[in-house]
Design an enzyme around this catalytic site. Structure first.
Site, PDB file in Angstrom:
ATOM      1  N   SER A  14      77.206  14.898  44.779  1.00 27.38           N
ATOM      2  CA  SER A  14      77.511  14.236  44.966  1.00 27.38           C
ATOM      3  C   SER A  14      78.869  13.509  46.210  1.00 27.38           C
ATOM      4  O   SER A  14      79.414  14.726  47.177  1.00 27.38           O
ATOM      5  CB  SER A  14      78.671  14.486  43.894  1.00 27.38           C
ATOM      6  OG  SER A  14      80.412  12.648  43.673  1.00 27.38           O
ATOM      7  N   GLY A  18      86.446  11.492  44.742  1.00 24.33           N
ATOM      8  CA  GLY A  18      87.519  12.091  43.350  1.00 24.33           C
ATOM      9  C   GLY A  18      86.495  13.129  43.051  1.00 24.33           C
ATOM     10  O   GLY A  18      87.406  14.522  42.166  1.00 24.33           O
ATOM     11  N   ASP A  75      76.326  14.811  35.524  1.00 23.14           N
ATOM     12  CA  ASP A  75      75.900  13.646  34.677  1.00 23.14           C
ATOM     13  C   ASP A  75      76.448  13.571  34.148  1.00 23.14           C
ATOM     14  O   ASP A  75      76.531  13.977  33.132  1.00 23.14           O
ATOM     15  CB  ASP A  75      74.579  13.165  34.767  1.00 23.14           C
ATOM     16  CG  ASP A  75      74.427  11.404  35.007  1.00 23.14           C
ATOM     17  OD1 ASP A  75      74.312  11.170  36.220  1.00 23.14           O
ATOM     18  OD2 ASP A  75      73.568  11.134  33.723  1.00 23.14           O
ATOM     19  N   LYS A 181      94.056  13.888  30.163  1.00 25.36           N
ATOM     20  CA  LYS A 181      92.709  13.496  29.950  1.00 25.36           C
ATOM     21  C   LYS A 181      91.675  14.410  30.970  1.00 25.36           C
ATOM     22  O   LYS A 181      91.323  14.991  30.248  1.00 25.36           O
ATOM     23  CB  LYS A 181      92.303  12.613  30.970  1.00 25.36           C
ATOM     24  CG  LYS A 181      90.795  11.874  30.438  1.00 25.36           C
ATOM     25  CD  LYS A 181      90.964  10.996  31.728  1.00 25.36           C
ATOM     26  CE  LYS A 181      89.710  10.872  31.703  1.00 25.36           C
ATOM     27  NZ  LYS A 181      89.094   9.703  32.400  1.00 25.36           N
TER      28      LYS A 181
HETATM   29  P1  IMP Z   1      78.962   9.192  36.426  1.00 21.50           P
HETATM   30  O1  IMP Z   1      78.581  10.992  36.594  1.00 21.50           O
HETATM   31  O2  IMP Z   1      79.587   9.297  38.391  1.00 21.50           O
HETATM   32  O3  IMP Z   1      77.035   8.652  37.268  1.00 21.50           O
HETATM   33  O4  IMP Z   1      79.408   8.533  36.220  1.00 21.50           O
HETATM   34  C1  IMP Z   1      78.731   7.164  35.194  1.00 21.50           C
HETATM   35  C2  IMP Z   1      79.561   6.661  34.386  1.00 21.50           C
HETATM   36  O5  IMP Z   1      80.067   7.107  33.343  1.00 21.50           O
HETATM   37  C3  IMP Z   1      80.470   5.972  35.333  1.00 21.50           C
HETATM   38  O6  IMP Z   1      80.442   5.043  36.034  1.00 21.50           O
HETATM   39  C4  IMP Z   1      81.479   5.493  34.015  1.00 21.50           C
HETATM   40  O7  IMP Z   1      81.155   4.323  33.768  1.00 21.50           O
HETATM   41  C5  IMP Z   1      81.219   6.103  32.916  1.00 21.50           C
HETATM   42  N1  IMP Z   1      82.783   7.804  33.045  1.00 21.50           N
HETATM   43  C6  IMP Z   1      81.919   8.888  33.236  1.00 21.50           C
HETATM   44  N2  IMP Z   1      83.078   9.780  32.300  1.00 21.50           N
HETATM   45  C7  IMP Z   1      84.332   8.976  32.158  1.00 21.50           C
HETATM   46  C8  IMP Z   1      85.773   8.725  31.819  1.00 21.50           C
HETATM   47  O8  IMP Z   1      85.978  10.091  32.015  1.00 21.50           O
HETATM   48  N3  IMP Z   1      85.874   7.853  31.524  1.00 21.50           N
HETATM   49  C9  IMP Z   1      85.614   6.567  31.594  1.00 21.50           C
HETATM   50  N4  IMP Z   1      84.276   5.611  31.855  1.00 21.50           N
HETATM   51  C10 IMP Z   1      83.417   7.454  32.279  1.00 21.50           C
END
Ligand code: IMP
Length: 199
Positions: A14, A18, A75, A181
């Site tokens: 990644s 964060g 993911d 959280k």
């Molecule tokens: P990725 O896994 O970094 O591709 O994140 C996928 C998307 O899912 C993020 O951009 C958020 O829109 C949503 N998402 C994933 N985890 C959270 C969470 O803990 N809170 C709010 N949105 C989330």
């Protein structure tokens, strides 16, 4: 057979700082150093899969092969029951290039109104993959169930947090303290499962 992680170093597939901080913190007590895909200049593969599992495994596998180190990838997204699981793997994409989550949340709410029933249940899902350069993979999944409220509430968190209220709570993910959280989130559950399985 389940494979245990036995090295001292792994790559986090990644470019997100964060996520790097979060995973480094979790693995440091085990004596494991986490290097990011960005540090190693690894390319970001296109997320062409149609499931969380497919995208998680393709990211981990690509990083493990290029770096020749075990690699961890996740993911995640929001699956809304009345929208047949949408936005799901498209959760980030619904916010567009501007990452406008106020708009993405409105789109979810519009979808719920159009669905015309009162099912407001949803779940945040996280699929974590640990892949080795020889293509062996271990996968875990974490799910946090809840319901969607409108209008959104709270300033904490990110993404869809302001409209997501986990089961048994009266506050949204954006109102709950960050530490709390972290303890109950889909990501925490997937990590916990991975730690139990492979570390
Ligand atoms: P990725 O896994 O970094 O591709 O994140 C996928 C998307 O899912 C993020 O951009 C958020 O829109 C949503 N998402 C994933 N985890 C959270 C969470 O803990 N809170 C709010 N949105 C989330």
């Amino acid at each position: 057979m389940t494979r245990k992680f036995s090295g001292e170093k792994l790559v986090l597939a990644s470019h997100n700082k964060g996520k790097l901080a979060e995973f480094s913190g979790l693995l440091a007590p085990l004596g494991i150093t986490v290097v990011s895909a960005a540090e190693l200049n690894l390319p970001e593969p296109e997320e062409t899969g149609d499931t969380f599992e497919a995208n998680s495994t393709l990211k981990a596998l690509a990083a493990a092969k290029v770096s020749d180190l075990p690699a961890l990838a996740d993911d995640s997204g929001l699956a809304v029951s009345a929208l047949n699981g949408d936005p799901g793997i498209f959760s980030a994409r619904w916010a567009g290039p501007e990452k406008d989550f106020a708009m993405a949340m409105r789109k979810v709410e519009d979808g719920l109104q159009a669905a015309g029933n009162d099912d407001r249940s949803a779940a945040f899902i996280c699929v974590l993959t640990l892949a080795w350069p020889d293509e062996h993979m271990e996968v875990t999944r974490g799910e946090c169930k809840g319901k969607l409220i409108w209008p959104p509430r709270g300033d904490g968190g990110f993404g869809y947090d302001p409209m997501f209220m986990p089961v048994g709570r009266t506050q949204t993910f954006a109102e709950i303290a960050a530490d709390e959280k972290k303890a109950i989130s889909h990501r925490a559950l997937a990590v916990e499962a991975m730690l139990a399985k492979c570390f």
